[in-house]
Design a protein around this motif. Structure first.
Motif, PDB file in Angstrom:
ATOM      1  N   VAL A 100       0.860  -1.178   0.000  1.00 62.45           N
ATOM      2  CA  VAL A 100       0.000   0.000   0.000  1.00 62.45           C
ATOM      3  C   VAL A 100       0.902   1.235   0.000  1.00 62.45           C
ATOM      4  O   VAL A 100       1.691   1.435   0.922  1.00 62.45           O
ATOM      5  N   VAL A 101       0.778   2.033  -1.050  1.00 62.00           N
ATOM      6  CA  VAL A 101       1.570   3.255  -1.207  1.00 62.00           C
ATOM      7  C   VAL A 101       0.632   4.434  -1.016  1.00 62.00           C
ATOM      8  O   VAL A 101      -0.411   4.515  -1.666  1.00 62.00           O
ATOM      9  N   ARG A 102       1.000   5.350  -0.132  1.00 66.66           N
ATOM     10  CA  ARG A 102       0.178   6.529   0.152  1.00 66.66           C
ATOM     11  C   ARG A 102       0.858   7.756  -0.417  1.00 66.66           C
ATOM     12  O   ARG A 102       2.045   7.981  -0.175  1.00 66.66           O
ATOM     13  N   ARG A 103       0.096   8.547  -1.152  1.00 67.48           N
ATOM     14  CA  ARG A 103       0.626   9.784  -1.712  1.00 67.48           C
ATOM     15  C   ARG A 103      -0.402  10.897  -1.528  1.00 67.48           C
ATOM     16  O   ARG A 103      -1.577  10.728  -1.846  1.00 67.48           O
ATOM     17  N   ALA A 104       0.081  12.033  -1.056  1.00 68.30           N
ATOM     18  CA  ALA A 104      -0.761  13.222  -1.040  1.00 68.30           C
ATOM     19  C   ALA A 104      -1.056  13.589  -2.486  1.00 68.30           C
ATOM     20  O   ALA A 104      -0.210  13.394  -3.374  1.00 68.30           O
ATOM     21  N   ALA A 105      -2.245  14.091  -2.747  1.00 74.55           N
ATOM     22  CA  ALA A 105      -2.658  14.367  -4.123  1.00 74.55           C
ATOM     23  C   ALA A 105      -1.697  15.310  -4.844  1.00 74.55           C
ATOM     24  O   ALA A 105      -1.457  15.151  -6.041  1.00 74.55           O
ATOM     25  N   LEU A 106      -1.119  16.265  -4.139  1.00 75.24           N
ATOM     26  CA  LEU A 106      -0.190  17.198  -4.787  1.00 75.24           C
ATOM     27  C   LEU A 106       1.181  16.580  -5.041  1.00 75.24           C
ATOM     28  O   LEU A 106       1.976  17.141  -5.788  1.00 75.24           O
ATOM     29  N   ALA A 107       1.460  15.432  -4.444  1.00 74.91           N
ATOM     30  CA  ALA A 107       2.760  14.778  -4.625  1.00 74.91           C
ATOM     31  C   ALA A 107       2.685  13.563  -5.543  1.00 74.91           C
ATOM     32  O   ALA A 107       3.713  13.101  -6.041  1.00 74.91           O
ATOM     33  N   ALA A 108       1.505  13.032  -5.775  1.00 75.76           N
ATOM     34  CA  ALA A 108       1.350  11.831  -6.604  1.00 75.76           C
ATOM     35  C   ALA A 108       1.661  12.154  -8.059  1.00 75.76           C
ATOM     36  O   ALA A 108       1.337  13.238  -8.552  1.00 75.76           O
ATOM     37  N   THR A 109       2.278  11.200  -8.737  1.00 81.26           N
ATOM     38  CA  THR A 109       2.717  11.413 -10.116  1.00 81.26           C
ATOM     39  C   THR A 109       2.170  10.328 -11.043  1.00 81.26           C
ATOM     40  O   THR A 109       1.674   9.296 -10.587  1.00 81.26           O
ATOM     41  N   ALA A 110       2.345  10.564 -12.332  1.00 78.77           N
ATOM     42  CA  ALA A 110       1.972   9.555 -13.319  1.00 78.77           C
ATOM     43  C   ALA A 110       2.778   8.280 -13.087  1.00 78.77           C
ATOM     44  O   ALA A 110       2.246   7.177 -13.247  1.00 78.77           O
ATOM     45  N   SER A 111       4.025   8.408 -12.687  1.00 83.06           N
ATOM     46  CA  SER A 111       4.846   7.222 -12.398  1.00 83.06           C
ATOM     47  C   SER A 111       4.233   6.393 -11.284  1.00 83.06           C
ATOM     48  O   SER A 111       4.267   5.157 -11.336  1.00 83.06           O
ATOM     49  N   ASP A 112       3.690   7.063 -10.262  1.00 84.83           N
ATOM     50  CA  ASP A 112       3.017   6.339  -9.172  1.00 84.83           C
ATOM     51  C   ASP A 112       1.838   5.544  -9.709  1.00 84.83           C
ATOM     52  O   ASP A 112       1.640   4.382  -9.342  1.00 84.83           O
ATOM     53  N   TYR A 143      -3.507  12.349 -16.347  1.00 84.78           N
ATOM     54  CA  TYR A 143      -4.508  11.922 -17.321  1.00 84.78           C
ATOM     55  C   TYR A 143      -3.887  11.400 -18.626  1.00 84.78           C
ATOM     56  O   TYR A 143      -4.057  10.232 -18.968  1.00 84.78           O
ATOM     57  N   TYR A 144      -3.198  12.229 -19.337  1.00 84.20           N
ATOM     58  CA  TYR A 144      -2.667  11.785 -20.630  1.00 84.20           C
ATOM     59  C   TYR A 144      -1.517  10.791 -20.524  1.00 84.20           C
ATOM     60  O   TYR A 144      -1.478   9.827 -21.295  1.00 84.20           O
ATOM     61  N   PRO A 145      -0.591  10.955 -19.569  1.00 86.52           N
ATOM     62  CA  PRO A 145       0.461   9.940 -19.457  1.00 86.52           C
ATOM     63  C   PRO A 145      -0.070   8.545 -19.104  1.00 86.52           C
ATOM     64  O   PRO A 145       0.567   7.543 -19.424  1.00 86.52           O
ATOM     65  N   CYS A 146      -1.231   8.479 -18.470  1.00 84.22           N
ATOM     66  CA  CYS A 146      -1.772   7.188 -18.009  1.00 84.22           C
ATOM     67  C   CYS A 146      -2.951   6.697 -18.844  1.00 84.22           C
ATOM     68  O   CYS A 146      -3.425   5.577 -18.636  1.00 84.22           O
ATOM     69  N   LEU A 147      -3.416   7.504 -19.763  1.00 91.82           N
ATOM     70  CA  LEU A 147      -4.669   7.233 -20.468  1.00 91.82           C
ATOM     71  C   LEU A 147      -4.715   5.853 -21.115  1.00 91.82           C
ATOM     72  O   LEU A 147      -5.636   5.079 -20.859  1.00 91.82           O
ATOM     73  N   ASP A 148      -3.759   5.516 -21.922  1.00 94.34           N
ATOM     74  CA  ASP A 148      -3.812   4.242 -22.639  1.00 94.34           C
ATOM     75  C   ASP A 148      -3.352   3.065 -21.788  1.00 94.34           C
ATOM     76  O   ASP A 148      -3.884   1.966 -21.904  1.00 94.34           O
ATOM     77  N   THR A 149      -2.385   3.303 -20.927  1.00 91.98           N
ATOM     78  CA  THR A 149      -1.753   2.218 -20.181  1.00 91.98           C
ATOM     79  C   THR A 149      -2.585   1.703 -19.015  1.00 91.98           C
ATOM     80  O   THR A 149      -2.439   0.555 -18.620  1.00 91.98           O
ATOM     81  N   THR A 150      -3.456   2.539 -18.464  1.00 89.05           N
ATOM     82  CA  THR A 150      -4.155   2.140 -17.230  1.00 89.05           C
ATOM     83  C   THR A 150      -5.624   1.793 -17.442  1.00 89.05           C
ATOM     84  O   THR A 150      -6.355   1.622 -16.463  1.00 89.05           O
ATOM     85  N   ARG A 151      -6.055   1.651 -18.670  1.00 88.37           N
ATOM     86  CA  ARG A 151      -7.459   1.266 -18.919  1.00 88.37           C
ATOM     87  C   ARG A 151      -7.767  -0.038 -18.193  1.00 88.37           C
ATOM     88  O   ARG A 151      -6.965  -0.956 -18.187  1.00 88.37           O
ATOM     89  N   GLY A 152      -8.935  -0.088 -17.564  1.00 82.31           N
ATOM     90  CA  GLY A 152      -9.343  -1.273 -16.825  1.00 82.31           C
ATOM     91  C   GLY A 152      -8.807  -1.340 -15.407  1.00 82.31           C
ATOM     92  O   GLY A 152      -9.133  -2.264 -14.661  1.00 82.31           O
ATOM     93  N   ARG A 153      -8.000  -0.369 -15.009  1.00 82.25           N
ATOM     94  CA  ARG A 153      -7.416  -0.358 -13.667  1.00 82.25           C
ATOM     95  C   ARG A 153      -8.522  -0.248 -12.627  1.00 82.25           C
ATOM     96  O   ARG A 153      -9.399   0.600 -12.735  1.00 82.25           O
ATOM     97  N   PRO A 154      -8.529  -1.114 -11.607  1.00 82.47           N
ATOM     98  CA  PRO A 154      -9.549  -1.005 -10.558  1.00 82.47           C
ATOM     99  C   PRO A 154      -9.294   0.224  -9.675  1.00 82.47           C
ATOM    100  O   PRO A 154      -8.141   0.556  -9.387  1.00 82.47           O
ATOM    101  N   PHE A 155     -10.379   0.874  -9.287  1.00 88.61           N
ATOM    102  CA  PHE A 155     -10.255   2.031  -8.407  1.00 88.61           C
ATOM    103  C   PHE A 155     -11.464   2.114  -7.491  1.00 88.61           C
ATOM    104  O   PHE A 155     -12.490   1.470  -7.704  1.00 88.61           O
ATOM    105  N   GLY A 156     -11.312   2.919  -6.475  1.00 85.60           N
ATOM    106  CA  GLY A 156     -12.389   3.248  -5.562  1.00 85.60           C
ATOM    107  C   GLY A 156     -12.130   4.645  -5.015  1.00 85.60           C
ATOM    108  O   GLY A 156     -11.043   5.195  -5.217  1.00 85.60           O
ATOM    109  N   TYR A 157     -13.131   5.198  -4.334  1.00 84.26           N
ATOM    110  CA  TYR A 157     -12.918   6.534  -3.777  1.00 84.26           C
ATOM    111  C   TYR A 157     -13.874   6.815  -2.623  1.00 84.26           C
ATOM    112  O   TYR A 157     -14.909   6.172  -2.472  1.00 84.26           O
TER     113      TYR A 157
END
Length: 150
Positions: A36-48, A78-92
């Motif tokens: 489990v990796v925790r990132r503040a929204a202002l620190a999270a990156t496309a690499s994460d 958004y754009y760096p992850c658009l094609d690569t992360t399709r189908g990724r499970p998420f919740g909020y």
């Protein structure tokens, strides 16, 4: 080992309590094989996001919308992850003083655009949080992590 990325903005005690419940559920001893990796929204990156197998988002509802910090996160990935992360499970989870409709609509719209797959019902909280709200966030964290477990 699978990775669950928790991207959060926790500017208030209520948001902090919900965040802690999500982390507690995601890191419960019953779930193995998930980092489990925790990132503040202002620190999270496309690499994460690219390194994660699932994403859990948390935000307050500010003036009828998600926090500017979470919006910034989405703008950056958004754009760096658009094609690569399709189908990724998420919740909020979302916390607001009296309404979370706009924040929920925005998160749903952006994640739909990304092609992410909601893996659990959203936790929507208004006003003071109750035990049922923190329990729902614990379940949210546990559900997302368990879905990634070996």
């Amino acid at each position: 080992m699978a990775t669950l990325l928790i991207v959060h903005h926790t500017p208030s005690p209520n948001c902090q309590a919900l965040f802690e419940a999500v982390v507690s559920g995601a890191t419960t001893d019953e779930i193995e094989g998930v980092e489990v990796v925790r990132r503040a929204a202002l620190a999270a990156t496309a690499s994460d996001v690219l390194a994660a197998d699932g994403v859990l988002l948390g935000t307050p509802a500010n003036l009828g919308y998600m926090s500017g910090a979470l919006k910034h996160f989405f703008d950056q990935v958004y754009y760096p992850c658009l094609d690569t992360t399709r189908g990724r499970p998420f919740g909020y989870y979302v916390h607001g003083g009296n309404d979370v409709t706009g924040a929920v609509r925005a998160i749903e719209s952006i994640t739909t655009g990304l092609g992410w797959r909601r893996a659990a019902d959203a936790v929507k909280v208004t006003g003071e949080i109750a035990k049922a709200d923190t329990e729902a966030c614990w379940e949210l964290g546990a559900t997302l992590a368990a879905g990634l477990a070996d």
